[in-house]
Write a protein that holds these residues in place. Structure first.
Motif, mmCIF file in Angstrom:
data_model
loop_
_atom_site.group_PDB
_atom_site.id
_atom_site.type_symbol
_atom_site.label_atom_id
_atom_site.label_comp_id
_atom_site.label_asym_id
_atom_site.label_seq_id
_atom_site.Cartn_x
_atom_site.Cartn_y
_atom_site.Cartn_z
ATOM 1 N N SER A 1 -2.289 -0.746 -2.877
ATOM 2 C CA SER A 1 -2.076 -2.019 -3.003
ATOM 3 C C SER A 1 -0.762 -2.592 -2.999
ATOM 4 O O SER A 1 -0.407 -3.922 -2.650
ATOM 5 C CB SER A 1 -2.585 -2.324 -4.533
ATOM 6 O OG SER A 1 -1.725 -1.401 -5.489
ATOM 7 N N ASP A 2 0.377 -1.999 -2.947
ATOM 8 C CA ASP A 2 1.673 -2.171 -3.011
ATOM 9 C C ASP A 2 2.164 -2.037 -1.357
ATOM 10 O O ASP A 2 3.333 -2.322 -1.333
ATOM 11 C CB ASP A 2 2.693 -1.465 -3.986
ATOM 12 C CG ASP A 2 2.417 -1.721 -5.343
ATOM 13 O OD1 ASP A 2 2.445 -1.173 -6.221
ATOM 14 O OD2 ASP A 2 1.822 -3.262 -5.567
ATOM 15 N N ALA B 1 2.522 -2.187 2.675
ATOM 16 C CA ALA B 1 2.404 -3.338 3.675
ATOM 17 C C ALA B 1 1.219 -2.995 4.370
ATOM 18 O O ALA B 1 1.007 -1.881 4.856
ATOM 19 C CB ALA B 1 3.677 -3.446 4.666
ATOM 20 N N SER C 1 2.293 -8.371 3.150
ATOM 21 C CA SER C 1 3.445 -7.337 2.578
ATOM 22 C C SER C 1 4.208 -8.004 1.437
ATOM 23 O O SER C 1 4.143 -9.367 1.474
ATOM 24 C CB SER C 1 4.457 -7.012 3.435
ATOM 25 O OG SER C 1 5.276 -8.176 4.000
ATOM 26 N N ARG C 2 4.609 -7.450 0.544
ATOM 27 C CA ARG C 2 5.665 -8.161 -0.650
ATOM 28 C C ARG C 2 6.717 -8.835 0.218
ATOM 29 O O ARG C 2 7.496 -9.523 -0.433
ATOM 30 C CB ARG C 2 5.810 -7.232 -1.532
ATOM 31 C CG ARG C 2 4.814 -6.953 -2.581
ATOM 32 C CD ARG C 2 5.189 -6.089 -3.688
ATOM 33 N NE ARG C 2 5.714 -4.711 -3.561
ATOM 34 C CZ ARG C 2 6.174 -3.903 -4.388
ATOM 35 N NH1 ARG C 2 6.070 -4.194 -5.622
ATOM 36 N NH2 ARG C 2 6.619 -2.687 -4.024
ATOM 37 N N ARG C 3 7.326 -8.149 1.246
ATOM 38 C CA ARG C 3 8.579 -8.496 1.803
ATOM 39 C C ARG C 3 8.245 -9.960 2.370
ATOM 40 O O ARG C 3 9.211 -10.706 2.282
ATOM 41 C CB ARG C 3 8.975 -7.564 2.617
ATOM 42 C CG ARG C 3 10.455 -7.698 3.219
ATOM 43 C CD ARG C 3 10.983 -6.868 4.295
ATOM 44 N NE ARG C 3 10.908 -5.390 3.796
ATOM 45 C CZ ARG C 3 11.186 -4.533 4.606
ATOM 46 N NH1 ARG C 3 11.208 -4.709 5.763
ATOM 47 N NH2 ARG C 3 10.892 -3.197 4.193
ATOM 48 N N GLY D 1 5.190 -11.624 2.727
ATOM 49 C CA GLY D 1 3.961 -12.506 2.370
ATOM 50 C C GLY D 1 2.708 -12.074 3.535
ATOM 51 O O GLY D 1 2.645 -11.498 4.154
ATOM 52 N N ASN E 1 -7.330 -5.409 -3.788
ATOM 53 C CA ASN E 1 -6.623 -4.203 -4.154
ATOM 54 C C ASN E 1 -7.549 -3.263 -5.096
ATOM 55 O O ASN E 1 -7.189 -1.917 -4.934
ATOM 56 C CB ASN E 1 -5.259 -4.706 -5.144
ATOM 57 C CG ASN E 1 -4.199 -5.215 -4.021
ATOM 58 O OD1 ASN E 1 -4.061 -4.997 -3.081
ATOM 59 N ND2 ASN E 1 -3.384 -6.147 -4.745
#
Length: 121
Positions: free
Chosen positions: A29-30, A32, A51-53, A55, A72
């Motif tokens: 889930s976390d 990329a 990705s969190r970095r 989006g 997720n």
């Protein structure tokens, strides 16, 4: 991590498909996640990533037509493809990585086996 892509098929121009990528082996889930595609005789190219970095990101060729999403809870990645064109025909691959992100294929360690998308005119 094992990835299994599915959902490919043959459609006519203007049609839609939804690709799925199931991940097993660990929770991602976390991580990329991304979709790439490769047409015969061409290099593998980035289609979309999440990705969190960065989006949600899209290549210019699919922006406005494709939508990336993930579940997720189910460890699933999706690619909703609308208004498909013959130039979208390719084998589509999903890829994930814990540290990497973005468009370079080298950023991703784990890859699915690919699913064929064919769009006829």
């Amino acid at each position: 991590v094992q990835l299994q892509a599915s959902g490919g098929g043959s459609v006519q121009t203007g049609g839609s498909l939804r690709l799925s990528c199931s991940a097993s082996g660990r929770t991602i889930s976390d991580w990329a996640m991304a979709w790439f595609r490769q047409a015969p005789g061409k290099d593998r190219e980035f289609v979309s990533g999440i990705s969190r970095r960065f989006g949600k990101t899209y290549s210019d060729s699919v922006k406005g037509r494709f939508t990336i999403s993930k579940d997720n809870a189910k460890n699933l990645l999706y690619l909703e493809m609308n208004d498909l064109k013959p130039e979208d025909s390719a084998v589509y691959y999903c890829a994930v990585d814990f540290w990497g992100a973005g468009s370079p294929s080298s950023s991703y360690t784990y890859w699915g086996q690919g699913t064929q998308v064919t769009v006829s005119s």
